[in-house]
Scaffold this motif. Structure first.
Motif, PDB file in Angstrom:
ATOM      1  N   PRO A 139      23.693 -13.122  -8.795  1.00  9.58           N
ATOM      2  CA  PRO A 139      23.487 -12.156 -10.215  1.00  9.58           C
ATOM      3  C   PRO A 139      22.219 -12.475 -10.800  1.00  9.58           C
ATOM      4  CG  PRO A 139      24.937 -14.184 -10.509  1.00  9.58           C
ATOM      5  CD  PRO A 139      24.350 -14.099  -9.134  1.00  9.58           C
ATOM      6  N   LEU A 140      21.991 -11.619 -11.537  1.00 10.18           N
ATOM      7  CA  LEU A 140      20.473 -11.823 -12.515  1.00 10.18           C
ATOM      8  C   LEU A 140      20.630 -13.104 -13.173  1.00 10.18           C
ATOM      9  CD1 LEU A 140      19.870  -8.242 -13.532  1.00 10.18           C
ATOM     10  CD2 LEU A 140      18.863  -9.235 -11.790  1.00 10.18           C
ATOM     11  N   ILE A 141      21.578 -13.614 -14.066  1.00  4.91           N
ATOM     12  CA  ILE A 141      21.864 -14.545 -14.769  1.00  4.91           C
ATOM     13  C   ILE A 141      21.304 -15.785 -14.171  1.00  4.91           C
ATOM     14  CG2 ILE A 141      24.131 -15.075 -14.365  1.00  4.91           C
ATOM     15  CD1 ILE A 141      22.467 -15.438 -17.804  1.00  4.91           C
ATOM     16  N   ALA A 164      14.087  -7.356 -10.008  1.00  7.17           N
ATOM     17  CA  ALA A 164      14.126  -6.966 -11.243  1.00  7.17           C
ATOM     18  C   ALA A 164      13.706  -7.822 -12.508  1.00  7.17           C
ATOM     19  CB  ALA A 164      15.398  -6.353 -11.668  1.00  7.17           C
ATOM     20  N   PRO A 165      14.094  -9.208 -12.123  1.00  3.99           N
ATOM     21  CA  PRO A 165      13.223 -10.103 -13.262  1.00  3.99           C
ATOM     22  C   PRO A 165      11.763 -10.061 -13.314  1.00  3.99           C
ATOM     23  CG  PRO A 165      15.340 -11.056 -12.275  1.00  3.99           C
ATOM     24  CD  PRO A 165      14.989  -9.757 -11.347  1.00  3.99           C
ATOM     25  N   ALA A 177       6.435  -7.578  -5.557  1.00  2.00           N
ATOM     26  CA  ALA A 177       6.311  -7.472  -6.900  1.00  2.00           C
ATOM     27  C   ALA A 177       5.282  -6.487  -7.283  1.00  2.00           C
ATOM     28  CB  ALA A 177       6.041  -8.900  -7.514  1.00  2.00           C
ATOM     29  N   LEU A 178       4.168  -6.412  -6.596  1.00  2.00           N
ATOM     30  CA  LEU A 178       3.057  -5.252  -7.134  1.00  2.00           C
ATOM     31  C   LEU A 178       3.544  -3.987  -6.993  1.00  2.00           C
ATOM     32  CD1 LEU A 178       0.163  -7.000  -5.472  1.00  2.00           C
ATOM     33  CD2 LEU A 178       0.654  -7.131  -7.956  1.00  2.00           C
ATOM     34  N   GLY A 235      19.149  -1.063 -14.813  1.00  2.91           N
ATOM     35  CA  GLY A 235      20.365  -1.102 -14.257  1.00  2.91           C
ATOM     36  C   GLY A 235      20.647  -1.592 -12.854  1.00  2.91           C
ATOM     37  N   CYS A 236      21.089  -2.687 -12.524  1.00  2.00           N
ATOM     38  CA  CYS A 236      21.248  -3.193 -11.293  1.00  2.00           C
ATOM     39  C   CYS A 236      22.695  -3.685 -11.156  1.00  2.00           C
ATOM     40  CB  CYS A 236      20.409  -4.559 -11.185  1.00  2.00           C
ATOM     41  SG  CYS A 236      18.749  -4.546 -11.203  1.00  2.00           S
ATOM     42  N   PRO A 237      23.339  -3.506  -9.915  1.00  2.00           N
ATOM     43  CA  PRO A 237      24.605  -3.780  -9.486  1.00  2.00           C
ATOM     44  C   PRO A 237      24.885  -4.906 -10.031  1.00  2.00           C
ATOM     45  CG  PRO A 237      23.816  -2.793  -7.674  1.00  2.00           C
ATOM     46  CD  PRO A 237      22.569  -3.011  -8.576  1.00  2.00           C
ATOM     47  N   TYR A 238      26.177  -5.092 -10.806  1.00  2.00           N
ATOM     48  CA  TYR A 238      26.683  -6.510 -11.360  1.00  2.00           C
ATOM     49  C   TYR A 238      27.054  -7.405 -10.140  1.00  2.00           C
ATOM     50  CZ  TYR A 238      26.799  -4.912 -16.140  1.00  2.00           C
ATOM     51  OH  TYR A 238      26.538  -4.537 -17.352  1.00  2.00           O
ATOM     52  N   ASP A 239      27.356  -6.933  -8.814  1.00  2.00           N
ATOM     53  CA  ASP A 239      28.119  -7.847  -7.956  1.00  2.00           C
ATOM     54  C   ASP A 239      26.774  -8.555  -7.183  1.00  2.00           C
ATOM     55  OD1 ASP A 239      27.217  -5.657  -6.556  1.00  2.00           O
ATOM     56  OD2 ASP A 239      29.256  -5.349  -5.531  1.00  2.00           O
TER      57      ASP A 239
END
Length: 367
Positions: A128-130, A99-100, A317-318, A86-90
């Protein structure tokens, strides 16, 4: 105009001394009236800002999640319980999102992962993640929920995208932009689980009272597995420039024995909750956070990590991948998780997994 919604609005918006928190069922009802557009725009805007001012309770967040569960999309249960990040949508505006890449590391190791979000959104209007997924060749915005389910079932990764999969929630973004403040919706989204079945929900936060609300909401809903992270910009990304403050909630024999719990007793929740403080310097990962400059540069940085090149981005990342490999149960401790994350990246296995996903998006049977 909804007379019923007006009553609920009056309850939360009548002032410091006379306003009252909603019950779980009332909060669910209010959320449904907004999602189904039975409340008027004036009523919705007034409710969101009034609820923002008085702050939500954990019980109210639980009710809002009930409404999302009833009306919103849910990926169907598969054989192994996923991690829901769960990450902030903004989005993010200062530090590079991990996260990705964390999701790709976990999926490569056989851990299913679900993420969710929308397009650029107030108040931060950060990346955003998208957009990151699109830059990596995975355009979830073009897939139906059935197609996302297929990718998730076969390759272990899923992304629920509001404009495509939950238009009713997407329509509420307009109100967020117009009122100029994060409403309680932004808090509730961090603990939303768009999945029908057991899962570990990972939720980021900034302010400690938010974590308390998370725990109360989970208790009301009988959620027995979650991880809270005082992460970068409210995300579930672990920091490297300070001590990581993490909350771990795993089911005990007491909570497992409860039959369809609607509310886990506070004393049992406290017994099962563990506070974990991780110092990056103790593991050789202390450093400055990777700044976010632009989406194209971020994609380039991710690509260099996928080729195994050493960098500050690789260390981040690690650090994240190793921690979540440990908490997913793939590795017995953090040290082995860090080692496994490094092997997966330097040996090209995470890059191979991304290519497998890209090929599936282009040539897989997603009809």
């Amino acid at each position: 105009m909804s007379d019923r919604f007006r009553d609920l609005l009056r309850q939360v918006g009548s002032g410091t001394h006379t306003s009252e928190a909603l019950t779980r069922s009332q909060a669910a009802e209010a959320m449904k009236l907004m999602l189904l557009e039975e409340a008027t725009p004036a009523q919705i805007g007034a409710f969101l800002i009034a609820h923002r001012i008085r702050r939500p309770t954990g019980e109210e967040l639980a009710g809002m999640l009930d409404a999302y569960e009833e009306i919103g999309p849910q990926l169907q249960s598969v054989t192994s319980a996923p991690f829901v990040l769960g990450c902030p949508y903004d989005g993010r505006s200062r530090t590079a999102p991990m996260a990705p890449l964390t999701a790709l590391i976990l999926v490569t190791a056989g851990v299913r992962v679900i993420l969710h979000g929308g397009q650029r959104m107030p108040t931060k209007e950060g990346i955003p993640l998208i957009e990151i997924w699109q830059g990596l060749g995975l355009d979830w915005s073009k897939l139906s929920l059935t197609q996302v389910q297929k990718v998730f079932a076969e390759l272990g990764l899923g992304f629920v995208y509001l404009p495509q999969h939950f238009l009713a929630a997407e329509k509420l973004v307009t109100y967020r932009r117009e009122i100029g403040k994060r409403p309680p919706l932004a808090t509730m989204e961090l603990i939303w689980k768009p999945y029908l079945g057991p899962a570990t929900v990972v939720c980021g936060y900034v302010h400690p009272p938010t974590e308390t609300m998370f725990r109360e909401a989970f208790r009301w809903r009988g959620e027995t597995e979650f991880i809270t992270v005082k992460g970068l910009e409210g995300s579930c990304d672990l920091p490297r420039d300070r001590t990581c403050i993490i909350g771990l909630r795993q089911p005990s024999q007491h909570t497992q024995a409860l039959k369809n719990p609607t509310k886990i007793p506070a004393q049992l929740d406290d017994i099962c909750f563990e506070r974990l403080l991780l110092h990056p310097r103790d593991y050789g990962f202390e450093g400055r956070e990777v700044p976010l400059s632009s989406t194209p540069i971020l994609i380039e940085q991710i690509q260099t990590v996928l080729t195994g090149q050493s960098s500050e981005f690789m260390k981040a990342a690690l650090w994240n991948g190793g921690f979540y490999l440990w908490r997913s149960g793939v590795c017995q401790n953090l040290e082995s998780g860090l080692s496994m994350a490094e092997s997966l990246l330097t040996q090209g296995k995470v890059q191979a997994k991304l290519r497998e996903l890209q090929h599936y998006f282009l040539h897989g049977d997603l009809k």
